[in-house]
Design a protein around this motif. Structure first.
Motif, PDB file in Angstrom:
ATOM      1  N   VAL A 175      11.469  11.176   2.838  1.00 49.69           N
ATOM      2  CA  VAL A 175      11.389  12.420   3.302  1.00 49.69           C
ATOM      3  C   VAL A 175      10.878  12.359   4.592  1.00 49.69           C
ATOM      4  CG1 VAL A 175      10.035  14.806   3.331  1.00 49.69           C
ATOM      5  CG2 VAL A 175      10.746  13.363   0.972  1.00 49.69           C
ATOM      6  N   ALA A 176       9.968  11.522   5.041  1.00 49.11           N
ATOM      7  CA  ALA A 176       9.704  11.330   6.435  1.00 49.11           C
ATOM      8  C   ALA A 176      10.573  10.981   7.557  1.00 49.11           C
ATOM      9  CB  ALA A 176       8.281  10.386   6.727  1.00 49.11           C
ATOM     10  N   GLN A 177      11.550   9.998   6.931  1.00 51.19           N
ATOM     11  CA  GLN A 177      12.435   9.812   7.883  1.00 51.19           C
ATOM     12  C   GLN A 177      13.541  10.768   8.004  1.00 51.19           C
ATOM     13  OE1 GLN A 177      14.053   5.817   6.097  1.00 51.19           O
ATOM     14  NE2 GLN A 177      12.870   4.817   7.630  1.00 51.19           N
ATOM     15  N   GLU A 178      13.910  11.293   6.795  1.00 51.77           N
ATOM     16  CA  GLU A 178      14.751  12.698   7.149  1.00 51.77           C
ATOM     17  C   GLU A 178      14.244  13.723   8.132  1.00 51.77           C
ATOM     18  OE1 GLU A 178      16.827  16.020   4.044  1.00 51.77           O
ATOM     19  OE2 GLU A 178      15.209  14.701   3.410  1.00 51.77           O
ATOM     20  N   LEU A 179      13.055  14.035   7.958  1.00 54.02           N
ATOM     21  CA  LEU A 179      12.296  15.010   8.902  1.00 54.02           C
ATOM     22  C   LEU A 179      12.420  14.408  10.449  1.00 54.02           C
ATOM     23  CD1 LEU A 179       9.274  16.155   6.726  1.00 54.02           C
ATOM     24  CD2 LEU A 179      11.286  17.503   7.446  1.00 54.02           C
ATOM     25  N   ALA A 180      12.305  13.075  10.440  1.00 59.89           N
ATOM     26  CA  ALA A 180      12.386  12.535  11.931  1.00 59.89           C
ATOM     27  C   ALA A 180      13.550  12.100  12.470  1.00 59.89           C
ATOM     28  CB  ALA A 180      11.641  11.319  11.810  1.00 59.89           C
ATOM     29  N   GLY A 181      14.826  12.482  11.519  1.00 62.00           N
ATOM     30  CA  GLY A 181      16.141  12.186  11.977  1.00 62.00           C
ATOM     31  C   GLY A 181      16.460  10.738  11.950  1.00 62.00           C
TER      32      GLY A 181
ATOM     33  N   GLY B  39       6.516   1.385  -7.483  1.00 64.25           N
ATOM     34  CA  GLY B  39       6.088   2.376  -6.608  1.00 64.25           C
ATOM     35  C   GLY B  39       6.888   2.095  -5.485  1.00 64.25           C
ATOM     36  N   ALA B  40       7.264   0.914  -4.922  1.00 65.84           N
ATOM     37  CA  ALA B  40       7.921   0.469  -3.454  1.00 65.84           C
ATOM     38  C   ALA B  40       9.472   1.043  -3.640  1.00 65.84           C
ATOM     39  CB  ALA B  40       7.675  -0.704  -3.257  1.00 65.84           C
ATOM     40  N   MET B  41      10.147   0.861  -4.640  1.00 64.87           N
ATOM     41  CA  MET B  41      11.454   0.863  -4.596  1.00 64.87           C
ATOM     42  C   MET B  41      11.995   2.227  -5.153  1.00 64.87           C
ATOM     43  SD  MET B  41      11.927  -1.968  -3.567  1.00 64.87           S
ATOM     44  CE  MET B  41      13.957  -1.727  -3.833  1.00 64.87           C
ATOM     45  N   VAL B  42      11.263   3.077  -6.094  1.00 62.49           N
ATOM     46  CA  VAL B  42      11.620   4.262  -6.600  1.00 62.49           C
ATOM     47  C   VAL B  42      10.535   5.333  -6.455  1.00 62.49           C
ATOM     48  CG1 VAL B  42      13.466   3.273  -8.383  1.00 62.49           C
ATOM     49  CG2 VAL B  42      10.936   3.907  -8.952  1.00 62.49           C
ATOM     50  N   GLY B  43       9.447   4.918  -5.775  1.00 63.81           N
ATOM     51  CA  GLY B  43       8.388   5.927  -5.471  1.00 63.81           C
ATOM     52  C   GLY B  43       7.539   6.486  -6.817  1.00 63.81           C
ATOM     53  N   SER B  44       7.467   5.460  -8.081  1.00 62.35           N
ATOM     54  CA  SER B  44       6.784   6.083  -8.938  1.00 62.35           C
ATOM     55  C   SER B  44       5.426   5.884  -8.837  1.00 62.35           C
ATOM     56  CB  SER B  44       7.058   4.950 -10.207  1.00 62.35           C
ATOM     57  OG  SER B  44       8.436   5.222 -10.859  1.00 62.35           O
ATOM     58  N   PHE B  45       4.813   6.783  -9.480  1.00 60.74           N
ATOM     59  CA  PHE B  45       3.073   6.750  -9.322  1.00 60.74           C
ATOM     60  C   PHE B  45       2.528   7.511 -10.716  1.00 60.74           C
ATOM     61  CE2 PHE B  45      -1.208   8.361  -7.985  1.00 60.74           C
ATOM     62  CZ  PHE B  45      -1.543   6.795  -7.853  1.00 60.74           C
ATOM     63  N   GLU B  46       2.808   9.079 -10.651  1.00 60.08           N
ATOM     64  CA  GLU B  46       2.306   9.845 -11.789  1.00 60.08           C
ATOM     65  C   GLU B  46       3.158   9.199 -13.053  1.00 60.08           C
ATOM     66  OE1 GLU B  46       2.957  11.020  -8.895  1.00 60.08           O
ATOM     67  OE2 GLU B  46       1.538  12.460  -8.474  1.00 60.08           O
TER      68      GLU B  46
ATOM     69  N   ALA C 115       4.445  15.221   4.129  1.00 61.77           N
ATOM     70  CA  ALA C 115       5.343  14.943   5.149  1.00 61.77           C
ATOM     71  C   ALA C 115       5.929  16.206   5.739  1.00 61.77           C
ATOM     72  CB  ALA C 115       6.614  14.117   4.579  1.00 61.77           C
ATOM     73  N   PHE C 116       6.155  17.160   5.083  1.00 64.38           N
ATOM     74  CA  PHE C 116       6.676  18.456   5.827  1.00 64.38           C
ATOM     75  C   PHE C 116       5.443  18.947   6.694  1.00 64.38           C
ATOM     76  CE2 PHE C 116       9.331  18.701   1.711  1.00 64.38           C
ATOM     77  CZ  PHE C 116      10.213  18.467   2.500  1.00 64.38           C
ATOM     78  N   MET C 117       4.208  18.801   6.200  1.00 64.40           N
ATOM     79  CA  MET C 117       3.145  19.627   7.002  1.00 64.40           C
ATOM     80  C   MET C 117       2.901  18.496   8.362  1.00 64.40           C
ATOM     81  SD  MET C 117      -0.633  19.866   5.928  1.00 64.40           S
ATOM     82  CE  MET C 117      -1.782  20.991   6.719  1.00 64.40           C
TER      83      MET C 117
ATOM     84  N   SER D  87       3.413   0.814   0.329  1.00 70.61           N
ATOM     85  CA  SER D  87       4.367  -0.017   1.161  1.00 70.61           C
ATOM     86  C   SER D  87       5.651   0.650   1.236  1.00 70.61           C
ATOM     87  CB  SER D  87       4.337  -1.337   0.597  1.00 70.61           C
ATOM     88  OG  SER D  87       5.064  -1.292  -0.723  1.00 70.61           O
ATOM     89  N   GLY D  88       6.210   1.341   0.364  1.00 70.37           N
ATOM     90  CA  GLY D  88       7.181   2.190   0.515  1.00 70.37           C
ATOM     91  C   GLY D  88       8.415   1.622   1.027  1.00 70.37           C
ATOM     92  N   ILE D  89       9.025   0.412   0.586  1.00 69.08           N
ATOM     93  CA  ILE D  89      10.115  -0.010   0.943  1.00 69.08           C
ATOM     94  C   ILE D  89      11.369   1.026   0.820  1.00 69.08           C
ATOM     95  CG2 ILE D  89      11.960  -1.897   0.550  1.00 69.08           C
ATOM     96  CD1 ILE D  89       9.614  -3.551  -0.621  1.00 69.08           C
ATOM     97  N   CYS D  90      11.579   1.700  -0.226  1.00 73.26           N
ATOM     98  CA  CYS D  90      12.491   2.519  -0.490  1.00 73.26           C
ATOM     99  C   CYS D  90      11.953   3.944  -1.263  1.00 73.26           C
ATOM    100  CB  CYS D  90      13.839   2.038  -1.393  1.00 73.26           C
ATOM    101  SG  CYS D  90      14.547   0.558  -0.510  1.00 73.26           S
ATOM    102  N   ASN D  91      10.868   4.271  -1.083  1.00 70.79           N
ATOM    103  CA  ASN D  91       9.943   5.213  -1.609  1.00 70.79           C
ATOM    104  C   ASN D  91      10.618   6.625  -0.975  1.00 70.79           C
ATOM    105  OD1 ASN D  91       8.275   7.377  -2.378  1.00 70.79           O
ATOM    106  ND2 ASN D  91       6.351   6.074  -2.217  1.00 70.79           N
ATOM    107  N   PRO D  92      11.244   7.172  -2.024  1.00 71.41           N
ATOM    108  CA  PRO D  92      12.024   8.698  -1.631  1.00 71.41           C
ATOM    109  C   PRO D  92      11.039   9.723  -1.143  1.00 71.41           C
ATOM    110  CG  PRO D  92      12.160   8.183  -3.853  1.00 71.41           C
ATOM    111  CD  PRO D  92      11.596   7.110  -3.263  1.00 71.41           C
ATOM    112  N   PHE D  93       9.778   9.544  -1.759  1.00 72.84           N
ATOM    113  CA  PHE D  93       9.047  10.842  -1.692  1.00 72.84           C
ATOM    114  C   PHE D  93       8.093  10.672  -0.294  1.00 72.84           C
ATOM    115  CE2 PHE D  93       9.489   9.798  -6.087  1.00 72.84           C
ATOM    116  CZ  PHE D  93      10.445  11.078  -6.494  1.00 72.84           C
TER     117      PHE D  93
END
Length: 467
Positions: free
Chosen positions: A195-201, A141-148, A384-386, A185-191
């Motif tokens: 996404v949030a860091q990309e939107l925040a610049g 979950g933390a490294m690759v954003g796996s959940f479903e 994140a987009f919202m 915890s999202g260490i390297c969670n891309p989802f």
């Protein structure tokens, strides 16, 4: 709850009815809100990457709201044609593949054989195995954003927990609860973080040190919670004669090697998606395809005929259909709020409340906003987009760093995925494990409370040290 491993992936009637009742009550509550809350919309624009985000300069305007009764009643079906329904359809297809293959694995006896082999080999060190399995799922979950993508593994871990003298709740804790904690915890969670860091610049996955600290603390809390419960309900490992009665079988061994090798390749590809962006949108497809191939090859190698494989797979797909109904009903809640135009109004009201709060509590309020919105919108990227275009300006007004807002967003999105009955992966996993939502909530709420206190403390620490 059963004390023995389940046969196939049949959704239990009790779990199904409980989930349906809970979700329907939530549907009624949301429909009632459409008569109380006025409609409204934020203006939206496309960013440089083509993503639709809120335009904070144009702001919010009230609009005519409401949704016709017929549309609300049919919302579980209408949601399939709504904007963004591709992910929902993919989840359903993913689930049907899982149902068909697991039933075939069960019918040929391979599932039981693999579990008996693991219990025979690791039964004496099961309390070493527990934290390792928990860490594995948290890391996914933390490294690759796996959940479903981890749903196919949940019934295996549940059955393993039962074979090792524990129960289905502990199996759910080691797998789904762990992957949810890692996702948050999202260490390297891309989802979420990505996404949030990309939107925040912000640079992708920057500021990781606080998220790594959070991962370590949450892992410690979760492992302690699971170990205490395991000691409380443990049974002798050889209660069913597993330790003394296991007999190796060459055909089953070949099937086991085939299943583990092919599925392991799929998991490796998911892990590589953390470093190969092109794979990130394909992880669910990769897991589904590899699981399908692993199931077909391993069952045929184990001695099952093609005709039997087809018949058992079809039966497995039929048995999983109740979960599809639960997913459609849960997804209809967001559809109702969006069609009635009150989702943005709720968000606008929350932002207004934030302006009246002291600075130190703003970061906790941002955490709360995301927790609330996650009830209606399980998708981390969609939230994140919202939310990020609203959260960032609000935080800047109060002198709170954007980086800390990203952590609050990740926390708010992830943990409640394994608590809210509107999350498809939770509903599916509970049904497959034969655990009612009420029993799951009663078991996990104490951990959730402790975890919210812990993560709130982490956010306040980040604020204090200027993270």
């Amino acid at each position: 709850m059963s004390d023995s491993p389940k046969k196939g992936l049949n959704i239990s009637v009790k779990s199904f009815i409980t989930a349906i009742v809970v979700i329907f009550i939530l549907m009624v509550v949301c429909y009632s809100l459409t008569f109380i809350i006025p409609g409204g919309e934020y203006a939206r624009v496309e960013d440089a990457n083509g993503n639709t985000v809120i335009d904070t300069e144009s702001g919010f305007t009230y609009k005519d709201g409401g949704i016709p009764f017929w549309k609300w009643i049919l919302s579980p079906f209408l949601v399939l044609g709504a904007s963004g329904s591709g992910t929902l359809i993919a989840v359903i297809a993913f689930l049907l593949v899982i149902g068909g293959i697991f039933n075939s694995l069960d019918k040929c006896g391979l599932t039981k054989y693999m579990l008996d082999r693991i219990a025979h080999k690791y039964g004496k060190v099961r309390y070493r195995l527990l934290p390792l399995i928990t860490f594995f799922f948290m890391a996914l979950g933390a490294m690759v954003g796996s959940f479903e993508e981890c749903v196919p593994l949940v019934p295996i871990v549940v059955a393993l927990a039962i074979n090792l003298g524990w129960d289905a709740l502990l199996g759910m804790g080691m797998s789904l609860l762990a992957v949810g904690c890692g996702f948050a915890s999202g260490i390297c969670n891309p989802f979420t973080v990505g996404v949030a860091q990309e939107l925040a610049g912000l640079p992708m996955f920057s500021g990781a040190w606080l998220r790594i600290v959070a991962f370590a603390l949450i892992y410690t809390l979760l492992t302690a919670f699971l170990l205490i419960y395991a000691k409380k309900i443990e049974k002798p490992i050889n209660a069913g004669g597993i330790e003394d009665g296991f007999t190796p079988d060459k055909k089953m061994d070949r099937g086991t090697v085939a299943f583990v090798s092919i599925l392991g390749t799929g998991i490796l590809l998911v892990l590589l998606s953390g470093f190969i962006p092109a794979l990130q949108d394909l992880t669910m497809i990769i897991v589904a395809v590899m699981f399908l191939v692993a199931g077909i090859v391993s069952t045929l190698v184990s001695g099952m005929s093609g005709k039997e494989l087809g018949r058992s797979s079809l039966a497995g797909i039929v048995s999983i259909l109740p979960a599809v109904i639960m997913i459609l009903m849960a997804s209809s809640i967001k559809y109702t709020l969006e069609e009635a135009r009150i989702l943005d109004t709720i968000l606008y009201g929350a932002v207004g409340v934030a302006e009246t709060l002291p600075k130190w509590s703003i970061i906790l309020f941002i955490y709360l906003i995301v927790l609330v919105m996650n009830f209606f919108i399980p998708s981390g990227s969609a939230k994140a987009f919202m939310l990020m275009p609203l959260i960032i300006p609000m935080a800047q007004i109060f002198g709170i760093s954007t980086q800390l807002c990203v952590v609050a967003f990740a926390f708010g999105d992830g943990f409640s995925n394994v608590l809210y009955p509107t999350n498809p992966a939770l509903l599916i996993s509970l049904g497959l494990a034969d655990v009612s939502y009420g029993k799951w909530f009663k078991w996990s709420w104490k951990f959730q409370v402790l975890n919210i206190l812990l993560t709130s403390g982490i956010l306040l620490f980040g604020l204090a040290v200027g993270y």
